[in-house]
Design an enzyme around this catalytic site. Structure first.
Site, PDB file in Angstrom:
ATOM      1  N   HIS A 182       0.833  -1.205   0.000  1.00  0.00           N
ATOM      2  CA  HIS A 182       0.000   0.000   0.000  1.00  0.00           C
ATOM      3  C   HIS A 182       0.871   1.261   0.000  1.00  0.00           C
ATOM      4  O   HIS A 182       0.726   2.140  -0.853  1.00  0.00           O
ATOM      5  CB  HIS A 182      -0.906  -0.035   1.234  1.00  0.00           C
ATOM      6  N   GLU A 183       1.791   1.317   0.941  1.00  0.00           N
ATOM      7  CA  GLU A 183       2.618   2.520   1.067  1.00  0.00           C
ATOM      8  C   GLU A 183       3.553   2.680  -0.135  1.00  0.00           C
ATOM      9  O   GLU A 183       3.899   3.796  -0.524  1.00  0.00           O
ATOM     10  CB  GLU A 183       3.409   2.497   2.379  1.00  0.00           C
ATOM     11  N   HIS A 239       1.792   4.644  -2.732  1.00  0.00           N
ATOM     12  CA  HIS A 239       1.899   6.089  -2.437  1.00  0.00           C
ATOM     13  C   HIS A 239       3.284   6.622  -2.821  1.00  0.00           C
ATOM     14  O   HIS A 239       3.420   7.675  -3.435  1.00  0.00           O
ATOM     15  CB  HIS A 239       1.715   6.334  -0.939  1.00  0.00           C
ATOM     16  N   GLU A 284      -4.543   8.017  -2.840  1.00  0.00           N
ATOM     17  CA  GLU A 284      -5.029   6.736  -2.332  1.00  0.00           C
ATOM     18  C   GLU A 284      -5.372   5.774  -3.467  1.00  0.00           C
ATOM     19  O   GLU A 284      -5.286   4.561  -3.304  1.00  0.00           O
ATOM     20  CB  GLU A 284      -6.230   6.994  -1.421  1.00  0.00           C
TER      21      GLU A 284
HETATM   22 ZN    ZN Z   1      -3.027   5.188   1.958  1.00  0.00          ZN
END
Ligand code: ZN
Length: 504
Positions: free
Chosen positions: A266-267, A270, A296
């Site tokens: 997830h990160e 980003h 996001e």
């Molecule tokens: Zn996030």
């Protein structure tokens, strides 16, 4: 004014923006350290450092000389990127001058104190210890909304900080559709006789091995570790100090095989966005992400559509088995794919599966609006929280740590932030419909551990845009349509209908 004078003005503008960006990046380093390495006794000193630097940054960003320069340039009939740079910076300037300097300082101090109190309150599962800090935050946010100005709900003023142009009235019907449809999907899926076999997950998973695996996946995705690093923190996050230093964190548990990995994926989504911004935009307003929702969309796409996809696990199951040969002797790619997508209503948002995730957002959205619109007292938050968890997820909350104290956001003074997570899901699914048409080699690439076709597409269509478009403009330009919940719901129905063999 001559062409040269105009160029000089633009140069002055870039120099000023560069300094503000440097101060903000220094603030981000201090925030990163606060959550990753700072010893507990450093908190009070750090609070003052952050408040002082926030106040300096704010003073620069609201300097009347900057305002005069921007107004002058805005009237000069500039073209292309210069015009965009000026209009975006003027937009920020006009918002920043609405907040008095004392307020910025007061807010920063309240944030640091609330964060410190939250860490302890969460550890002790004791909302009462956090309550006065949350009260201060809510009071300050209401004042902030008044300073910023709004139409309709004061919550609109807070949303504007994270998702420009988004309004309570346009979110409510979208969220109502998501709540209704996703509750129905969760019901159908959890009642299906075809439940995944997950007993093999109940083993011990060495943390260092998990760490190495997660870092390898991040690098395979395309996260440049020469311009980034991964650390541990209570709440996973990513932060950048310029495109050549973008960091991520994750958390690990020896009892949870996927927590550290999914957090890292997830990160990484980003971080790759920040690493993909244009070099020539660095230290200027154009070198920023479009919105938190678009940010996001990147993390969710990499974590869920790729990292929880069948093709991904075709490639990575043998590698995971190499890392954990004893635990995974008889585990097939299909077993992992089904286990990593298990649908089960749970109390913790960051561990929620794709079907229940938005339900966590809807309940936070409702509570935040009630707090900001003064319909809910801060002391009643746990009760309201627990009732909504029962309503949307059918679960009883055993304590505040598993309930209203689980998220870091309120301790950071952030309300209006949670909706951007659900928007990220919707943007990602809507973009992905287009990506699957544009990138025919997407899935064969993923099956070989080659993610460059996807990353290249995102670089071109999203990352390099910087702030040249707003979120609605980006979605329209990529998909030819405005934001809609349908692509995400179609994605869920197709994926989970197949996994659970139910018709959705
Ligand atoms: Zn996030």
């Amino acid at each position: 004014m001559s062409q040269t004078d105009r160029q000089n003005q633009l140069q002055t503008l870039r120099a000023r923006l560069g300094e503000i960006s440097d101060i903000n990046n220094a603030l981000s380093v201090l925030h990163w350290d606060q959550e990753v390495y700072m010893p507990p006794k450093g908190a009070s000193g750090r609070a003052l450092q952050l408040a002082t630097l926030s106040s300096i940054s704010h003073a620069r960003a609201t300097d009347p000389e900057l305002g005069a320069l921007l107004e002058d340039l805005a009237a000069a009939g500039l073209k292309g990127d210069d015009a965009k740079l000026v209009s975006e910076t003027l937009h920020d300037y006009r918002r920043a001058v609405k907040l008095p300097d004392e307020f910025v300082r007061e807010f920063s101090l309240a944030q640091s104190r609330a964060f410190e109190a939250w860490v302890k309150a969460r550890k002790d599962s004791d909302f009462a210890a956090f309550q006065p800090h949350l009260q201060t935050i809510v009071d300050l946010l209401r004042r902030r909304a008044d300073y910023m100005g709004y139409e309709g709900s004061p919550y609109n003023a807070l949303l504007e900080d994270y998702e420009r142009g988004m309004r309570v009235d346009s979110l409510k019907p979208v969220f109502a559709t998501l709540a209704k449809e996703q509750s129905r999907i969760v019901d159908a899926v959890t009642n299906s006789p075809h439940q995944p076999e997950t007993a093999w997950l109940d083993q011990e998973w060495d943390e260092q091995t998990q760490w190495d695996f997660a870092l390898q996946v991040a690098a395979d995705f395309g996260y440049d570790l020469e311009a980034g690093r991964m650390d541990r923190s209570v709440h996973p996050f990513s932060t950048g100090f310029g495109i050549r230093d973008v960091r991520i964190t994750t958390r690990l548990s020896k009892d949870e095989l996927f927590m550290g990995l999914t957090g890292a994926m997830h990160e990484t989504g980003h971080a790759m966005y920040e690493q993909g911004l244009r070099e020539e935009d660095e230290r200027t307003t154009l070198g920023e992400a479009i919105s938190l929702g678009v940010h996001e969309s990147q993390s969710r796409m990499w974590e869920n559509m790729i990292g929880r996809g069948r093709a991904f696990w075709e490639h990575y199951t043998p590698k995971l088995r190499e890392a954990f040969p004893l635990q995974m002797q008889d585990v097939s790619p299909e077993d992992v794919y089904r286990a990593v997508n298990r649908v089960q209503p749970s109390l913790i948002r960051v561990e929620a599966d794709e079907c229940t995730y938005n339900l966590h957002i809807v309940l936070r959205f409702e509570i935040e609006i009630d707090l900001i619109e003064n319909r809910l007292a801060v002391k009643d938050v746990p009760e309201a929280w627990n009732a909504k968890v029962k309503q949307y997820l059918g679960l009883d909350v055993p304590g505040d740590a598993m309930g209203c104290l689980q998220d870091i956001h309120w301790s950071h003074g952030s309300m209006g932030y949670f909706p951007t997570y659900a928007l990220g899901n919707l943007y990602a699914a809507q973009m992905f419909e287009r990506i699957e048409k544009d990138v025919p080699l997407l899935w064969t690439g993923v099956e070989r551990g080659d993610f460059s076709p996807l990353l290249n597409w995102l670089r071109e269509h999203v990352h390099r845009v910087g702030r040249r478009m707003t979120a609605p403009e980006l979605i329209q330009s990529i998909t030819g349509k405005p934001l809609s919940p349908e692509p995400y719901l179609n994605y869920l129905k197709s994926k989970f209908g197949g996994l659970y063999q139910v018709s959705l």
